[in-house]
Scaffold this motif. Sequence first.
Motif: not given
Length: 400
Positions: A303-307, A377-387
Amino acid sequence: MTTATPALAPRLREQFPPLSSGRAYLDNAAGGLLPLRAIEAITAHLMRYGATNAMPGHQPGADILALKQRARAATALFLNAQPEDVALAQSATALAFRLSAAFSRLWGPGDEVIVSGLEHEANASPWRELERVGVTVKVWHARAPEMRLHADDLAALLSDRTRLVSVTAASNALGVTVDIPAVTAQVRAAGAWSVVDAVHAAPHTLPDVEAWGADFVMFSPYKVFGPHLGAMWISPEHRPNLPWPKLSFVPDGDITGIEHGTPQFELLAGWLGTLDYLRELGGAPELTRAALVAAYARIAELEGPVAERLISGLAAMENVTLYGPQDMTGRVGTAAFRVQGETPAQTAARLTAAGVDAGAGHFYAVQPLTDLGLYPEGIVRVSIAHYTSMEDVERLLAGI
């Protein structure tokens, strides 16, 4: 990242069938993808047992009972806990409301509960229900713009009337992390209990109830690459004395009393499949706590470099407002943002049309988004995983 990681990543991604669609899936905070062995375990269970219940009187029923026991024991390993203190049910939210029902029989006027300003409503609404019996609910607000919690703000709220403090290990909307051992130590010193929401943290950081020092911890296996389930750990210090509503024949203090009803046995089988995937990711021949620790070391490596690229890329864009920390200090790989001139829904619709899937809305994070002036109204949320691959993130940044 080690030299072994680039070779691992493609093989790893092949174990998650939805990734073969060619789309960039960046809504992992809403629900993770399942590895093949979890999917196969669910199918195999249904093929063999259908909806057979746990019944000691016949062999299939005994098999189902043993499955339930294995799932509880494996979940206890995941939490660094004992099986008799771990509940499994349809969701963490459902378990929290059942725990709240127990608290409503213990507390009333004059008692106080503190809810952190970073909470997802699963760790807020159940405790606000206590207002119905006269409990006062206070909010421990996070400080803008980075939306971090500060110990001195909590100290100003704690009193000899405080009974419970709810706090998340990581904000599901903003990705901000919290020093849980420090918070729980402060709460315990004030004579109160702490309930930790590990739902968003658990895909990225292996929970550890011993190290965390909390009284209650909950998480959702479906955020940790498993099927739709919820789990809760209750300290053995409290479990025997909590008067939650239960079936009459269940002994007081028996953790099954808070689970309510027939378990989703096929999903328990799937969760065991996920844990076996994590066992393999940790390079171990059998599922142990050490195997899970090793798996999460590999998850952090992947995850480290992708995050880092996700957060730095969004923070550098002039037409984007990134909420919370502007780098990876004190956060996981989840980002909340808005694009200038677009609503969150418009941005998400544009991205998904281009094959990049992100979420839009408030994500049940009412308090933090209200404090930022972004609710409903909120936000756009993007979220990664280890894949998640670096290419997925680059497609997002290009799409914005």
